[in-house]
Design an enzyme around this catalytic site. Structure first.
Site, PDB file in Angstrom:
ATOM      1  N   ASP A   1      43.843  46.142  39.732  1.00  0.00           N
ATOM      2  CA  ASP A   1      45.264  46.452  39.883  1.00  0.00           C
ATOM      3  C   ASP A   1      45.990  46.337  38.542  1.00  0.00           C
ATOM      4  OD1 ASP A   1      45.240  43.696  39.646  1.00  0.00           O
ATOM      5  OD2 ASP A   1      46.300  43.304  41.517  1.00  0.00           O
ATOM      6  N   SER A   2      45.246  45.969  37.491  1.00  0.00           N
ATOM      7  CA  SER A   2      45.772  46.056  36.129  1.00  0.00           C
ATOM      8  C   SER A   2      46.168  47.480  35.779  1.00  0.00           C
ATOM      9  CB  SER A   2      44.735  45.538  35.126  1.00  0.00           C
ATOM     10  OG  SER A   2      43.471  46.139  35.348  1.00  0.00           O
TER      11      SER A   2
ATOM     12  N   ASP B   1      40.088  46.231  43.686  1.00  0.00           N
ATOM     13  CA  ASP B   1      41.079  45.161  43.838  1.00  0.00           C
ATOM     14  C   ASP B   1      41.940  45.377  45.079  1.00  0.00           C
ATOM     15  OD1 ASP B   1      41.452  42.855  42.332  1.00  0.00           O
ATOM     16  OD2 ASP B   1      42.264  43.925  40.610  1.00  0.00           O
TER      17      ASP B   1
ATOM     18  N   LYS C   1      38.006  42.619  45.771  1.00  0.00           N
ATOM     19  CA  LYS C   1      38.422  41.398  45.088  1.00  0.00           C
ATOM     20  C   LYS C   1      39.806  40.987  45.555  1.00  0.00           C
ATOM     21  CE  LYS C   1      39.829  41.195  40.672  1.00  0.00           C
ATOM     22  NZ  LYS C   1      41.094  40.400  40.760  1.00  0.00           N
TER      23      LYS C   1
ATOM     24  N   GLU D   1      42.818  37.532  45.136  1.00  0.00           N
ATOM     25  CA  GLU D   1      43.198  36.431  44.265  1.00  0.00           C
ATOM     26  C   GLU D   1      43.551  35.167  45.044  1.00  0.00           C
ATOM     27  OE1 GLU D   1      45.243  39.198  40.750  1.00  0.00           O
ATOM     28  OE2 GLU D   1      46.384  37.551  41.656  1.00  0.00           O
TER      29      GLU D   1
ATOM     30  N   GLU E   1      39.962  33.340  35.290  1.00  0.00           N
ATOM     31  CA  GLU E   1      40.826  33.872  34.237  1.00  0.00           C
ATOM     32  C   GLU E   1      41.632  32.764  33.574  1.00  0.00           C
ATOM     33  OE1 GLU E   1      44.103  37.438  33.447  1.00  0.00           O
ATOM     34  OE2 GLU E   1      43.098  37.272  35.394  1.00  0.00           O
TER      35      GLU E   1
END
Length: 291
Positions: free
Chosen positions: A66-67, A109, A138, A140, A207
């Site tokens: 999602d970057s 993501d 993925k 978070e 991260e």
């Protein structure tokens, strides 16, 4: 080097490719790599052409991150990215990899707002990414996400977790800061990592976690492969945002980034150099790229 085919519009991808030089990357293969001490190389990708080049360079895993909200859409954070955006870019990456008969493992993501509401919402969102061609999803965070991970894994969906700096909740964290510096934070990260492994997560992005802590967590997770970004060399693998490792960015270069385009003849050469540097243990350099 990827050669163009006469008559192919824009000459971006060949119409076909020879048989792949390596076996398809899979969960059992990733486990084998981990057991023999081979570093796992991950890179983000958002379109067909760069995905195909990354596969040829020997990248093991492509993260459709999602970057893309920041590097492709120009947003100030990842929060505005939608599930529709993620499915679109995942489909693009998958088409590129298939076009060249690629063997890379593809991770999609789950964007902000697509899994926080309930486990059922997470299931629907994960199904959409897998239907777009991803092999794994993925998400978070720890804590409440652990039961969501379990719910997805029990239904046959491979999951990559993400701890440390979690960009979707950067405002709650007080900004882009190293996580796990205090004893309390470090213990919580350890607890969450172990719980995520127990819930069935088979990969874990760490991260901006102190290098010593990331290495310690990695040693405690034999079935969950840690992928570091700004977390030192002691993880099972590494990931960078593609634009960062190519020296293309709109803001300040993070400490953990190295520009692999320096001295490279082109993008394929730069990506290949990144793969070699990670596999050989030359990147990251803890003194320069970690905390």
């Amino acid at each position: 080097m990827i050669e163009t085919t006469p008559g192919t519009p824009y000459g971006t991808l060949p119409s076909a490719a020879p048989l792949p030089p390596r076996k398809p990357v899979s969960l059992p293969r990733l486990q084998e790599m981990r057991e023999r001490g081979e570093k796992i190389v991950m890179l983000t990708a958002y379109d067909a052409t760069f995905a195909a080049v990354a596969d040829q360079a020997g990248v093991d895993c492509l993260l459709v991150g999602d970057s893309l909200g920041m590097v492709c859409q120009g947003r100030p954070s990842t929060v505005g990215v939608t599930l529709q955006d993620m499915c679109y870019h995942t489909e693009c990456v998958v088409r590129g990899v298939r076009r060249v008969q690629g063997t890379v493992w593809i991770i999609g993501d789950l964007p902000f707002g697509s899994y926080q509401e309930s486990r059922e919402q997470a299931m629907r969102s994960a199904a959409a990414l897998l239907q777009a061609g991803a092999h794994m999803v993925k998400l978070e965070g720890g804590g409440w996400t652990i039961e969501t991970v379990r719910f997805l894994v029990e239904r046959g969906i491979p999951v990559c977790a993400h701890l440390g700096l979690t960009p979707q909740t950067v405002h709650a964290l007080g900004g882009y800061r190293v996580q796990g510096r205090t004893d309390a934070q470090a213990q919580q990260l350890r607890r969450d990592a172990l719980a995520l492994q127990d819930a069935g997560a088979t990969m874990l992005v760490l991260e901006m976690v102190p290098a010593a802590l990331a290495a310690d967590i990695t040693a405690q997770l034999p079935r969950c492969h840690t992928i570091g970004i700004g977390s030192g060399s002691g993880t099972a693998g590494q990931v960078l945002v593609m634009h960062d490792m190519l020296g293309i960015h709109l803001g300040r270069t993070p400490r953990f980034v190295h520009n692999f385009m320096q001295g490279a003849s082109g993008v394929l050469d730069a990506m290949s150099a990144y793969v070699r540097a990670v596999k050989e243990g030359r990147f990251p350099d803890d003194a320069r790229h970690a905390w």
